[in-house]
Motif scaffolding. Structure first.
Motif, short mmCIF file in Angstrom:
data_model
loop_
_atom_site.label_atom_id
_atom_site.label_comp_id
_atom_site.label_asym_id
_atom_site.label_seq_id
_atom_site.Cartn_x
_atom_site.Cartn_y
_atom_site.Cartn_z
N UNK A 128 0.86 -1.19 0.00
CA UNK A 128 0.00 0.00 0.00
C UNK A 128 0.89 1.24 0.00
N UNK A 129 0.34 2.34 -0.51
CA UNK A 129 1.12 3.57 -0.62
C UNK A 129 0.18 4.77 -0.52
N UNK A 130 0.71 5.88 -0.05
CA UNK A 130 0.01 7.17 -0.13
C UNK A 130 0.64 7.94 -1.28
N UNK A 131 -0.04 7.95 -2.41
CA UNK A 131 0.51 8.61 -3.59
C UNK A 131 0.11 10.06 -3.66
N UNK A 132 1.07 10.94 -3.90
CA UNK A 132 0.76 12.36 -3.99
C UNK A 132 -0.28 12.57 -5.09
N UNK A 133 -1.30 13.34 -4.81
CA UNK A 133 -2.47 13.40 -5.69
C UNK A 133 -2.15 13.88 -7.10
N UNK A 134 -1.21 14.80 -7.24
CA UNK A 134 -0.93 15.32 -8.58
C UNK A 134 -0.24 14.29 -9.48
N UNK A 160 -4.63 7.12 -1.18
CA UNK A 160 -4.25 5.74 -0.82
C UNK A 160 -4.37 4.83 -2.05
N UNK A 161 -3.39 3.95 -2.23
CA UNK A 161 -3.36 3.04 -3.38
C UNK A 161 -2.72 1.72 -2.95
N UNK A 162 -3.02 0.66 -3.70
CA UNK A 162 -2.35 -0.61 -3.43
C UNK A 162 -1.77 -1.18 -4.72
N UNK A 163 -0.82 -2.10 -4.55
CA UNK A 163 -0.15 -2.75 -5.68
C UNK A 163 -0.14 -4.25 -5.43
N UNK A 164 -0.60 -5.02 -6.40
CA UNK A 164 -0.54 -6.48 -6.33
C UNK A 164 0.23 -7.00 -7.55
N UNK A 165 0.53 -8.28 -7.52
CA UNK A 165 1.23 -8.88 -8.66
C UNK A 165 0.39 -8.73 -9.93
N UNK A 166 -0.92 -8.93 -9.82
CA UNK A 166 -1.78 -8.87 -10.99
C UNK A 166 -1.91 -7.43 -11.51
#
Length: 537
Positions: A128-134, A160-166
């Motif tokens: 999971x990550x907090x990605x800067x909105x811009x 907030x964002x997440x990353x999976x293998x898929x």
């Protein structure tokens, strides 16, 4: 431009990370207060693993990974896990993604994300990550999936964002990532035909078609090893060696086990658990057996059996099968051989061996899951042996007394086709010679001398200037998987490189190039030296 990606390990790197952190999250994004030191030490610094980009001895980009809860996102989003895919069980948080402004042209970011994904793949199933909105659209291109509402402040807002293998696989970034190249002793790089065979439609293990396939595989394996019989078990090499141990319980008299590495010690455990009585002749790790001492021992004692490991994978030593075969034949001793790492890697003649073991998932280049026991006499079922370990049961039922996997047999069939010509053994030896020569030219010491070396695997002995873990981690980030995680390897500061599997010349060349760079990074600088690396390509 030369950009190099690695895991931060030195104080110099951490100092630069703190400065870059300050420039981004104090001066550029007003998230923290100004200080005179112009450094920002993250509050989770001691929990973080930093993946960094190095250019001209300077850290120009970084990203941090942390797996201890609560995450910073836990503090911002109550019940965080309810927003995430349910299959995620081993999660990390990605933080502090930043790049020096003049290098924000995409290349460094792509490199960091590639390395990040490789790192996550080997440790976690989601991030999971907090990605800067811009920059949300850019994150999406790298495979990140938005969830929940924006968090933070008006001056510093994050999605907030997440990353999976898929999600990474389907992204633009994922399509740029080349697959890892395995230099492990197992699992190995597989041919396309072997991978395709695993996806065939399963058939019943009681069908005539399946029995026919099993018999063809057995014929091929017996021909490769010059044996009369081979039984195929569904399991690992440990199962096959346990089956050998149980057969030895049927012999009267005491045995001998030879040991010069980790797997020789495991044979002792197999024998002990089976209740066998035996003596041990040991040689130091990385040294060949003293065959004169073995000869003397068998002349002084009436041993019933002798058990040894043909290729001691833990060190790269190839023990002398021919000498031991001749000695045991002369003394009427039942010779047993663990050939798990030599089957399919070198020519084998087991016609005078009592019992030998092999597997599908190493040099043969198929999937792990099938174990083999080779022999040259009739074995009948014996009710004193547990059913699954009774080789006689397998002989009575033509290797299928119990449930078998047709797709594993199908994959094995595809893998065995390459042995229709003997060229494969020459290729493995040539790969070994190329890699060994280049590593020795780099100043790396190989544990096994050339005279006693197996062409299957080599053990690299690193001196105190280097860290096997740092080098192994670096190679993993570059997509070259070497063997270094085992406790005995870490303790000894060793790395292993195997030469089996579907390896191409370009893979070998690029792996060696990466290893040279890894050495330059892991080389501990002398006191008073300002530069942290000298990279020579």
């Amino acid at each position: 431009m030369s950009f190099h990606y690695k895991i931060a390990t030195s104080e110099r790197e951490f100092e630069q990370i703190h400065r870059l952190n300050y420039q981004t999250f104090v001066e550029e994004i007003p998230q923290h207060s100004i200080n005179e030191e112009e450094q920002l030490i993250d509050r989770f610094h001691h929990d973080n693993t930093y993946i960094i980009c190095i250019h001209k001895n300077e850290v120009i980009g970084m990203i941090a990974v942390r797996d201890k809860r609560p995450f910073s996102l836990d503090e911002k989003i109550p019940n965080l896990n309810t927003y995430l895919p349910k299959e995620a069980s081993n999660i990390c948080e990605i933080r502090l993604l930043t790049i020096v402004p003049k290098y924000r042209n995409g290349r460094v970011l792509v490199g960091l994300i590639k390395c990040l994904y490789r790192y996550i793949k080997h440790h976690y199933d989601m991030a999971v990550i907090s990605g800067i909105t811009k920059e949300v659209e850019l994150y999406k291109q790298m495979g990140f999936v938005p969830f929940a509402s924006v968090v933070g402040t008006e001056a510093a807002s994050y999605q907030p964002m997440y990353l999976t293998a898929e999600s990474f696989k389907q992204s633009a970034g994922g399509r740029l990532l080349t697959k890892d190249i395995s230099f492990l002793p197992g699992p190995v790089e597989m041919e396309d035909a072997v991978q395709a065979a695993l996806h065939t439609t399963p058939i019943s293990h009681r069908s005539t078609t399946f029995m026919h396939k099993v018999q063809k595989v057995k014929q091929t394996l017996a021909s490769m090893t010059h044996t009369t019989h081979v039984q195929i078990m569904q399991g690992s090499g440990t199962l096959a060696n346990d089956a050998v141990a149980m057969q030895l319980t049927l012999l009267s008299g005491r045995g001998m086990i030879l040991s010069n590495g980790e797997f020789g010690k495991r044979l002792q455990e197999h024998a002990t658990r089976a209740g066998l009585q035996f003596d041990v002749i040991e040689a130091p790790f990385g040294e060949p057996y003293c065959y004169e001492s073995i000869k003397q021992a068998v002349h002084e004692h009436s041993y019933s059996w002798l058990w040894f490991v043909h290729c001691e994978t833990s060190t790269g030593i190839l023990n002398d099968l021919e000498t031991l075969t001749a000695l045991c034949k002369e003394q009427s001793i039942h010779l047993c051989a663990d050939c798990i790492s030599t089957l399919g890697a070198i020519p084998l003649n087991l016609k005078d061996v009592y019992l030998a073991t092999g597997v599908s998932g190493k040099a043969i280049g198929s999937y792990t899951g099938l174990a083999f026991v080779f022999y040259n006499h009739t074995i009948l079922p014996n009710k004193t042996i547990p059913r699954y370990l009774d080789v006689g049961m397998y002989e009575s039922y033509e290797s299928v007394p119990y449930t078998h996997s047709s797709v594993l047999v199908e994959a094995l069939t595809a893998a065995l086709r390459k042995y229709e010509t003997p060229d494969i053994f020459t290729c493995i030896q040539e790969r070994y010679d190329i890699i060994r020569t280049e590593l020795e030219n780099m100043g790396v010491h190989i544990l096994a001398s050339k005279k006693h070396a197996s062409p299957v695997i080599m053990t690299l002995v690193l001196d105190e200037r280097y860290s096997s873990k740092e080098i192994g981690d670096y190679m993993t980030l570059q997509g070259y998987i070497v063997h270094y995680h085992n406790p005995y390897l870490l303790e000894s500061n060793w790395i292993q490189i195997a030469t089996i599997g579907e390896l191409h010349q370009r893979d070998i060349k690029n792996m060696l190039k990466a290893f040279r760079v890894a050495l330059s990074f892991a080389d501990k600088p002398k006191e008073g030296t300002n530069s942290i690396y000298t990279v020579s390509l």
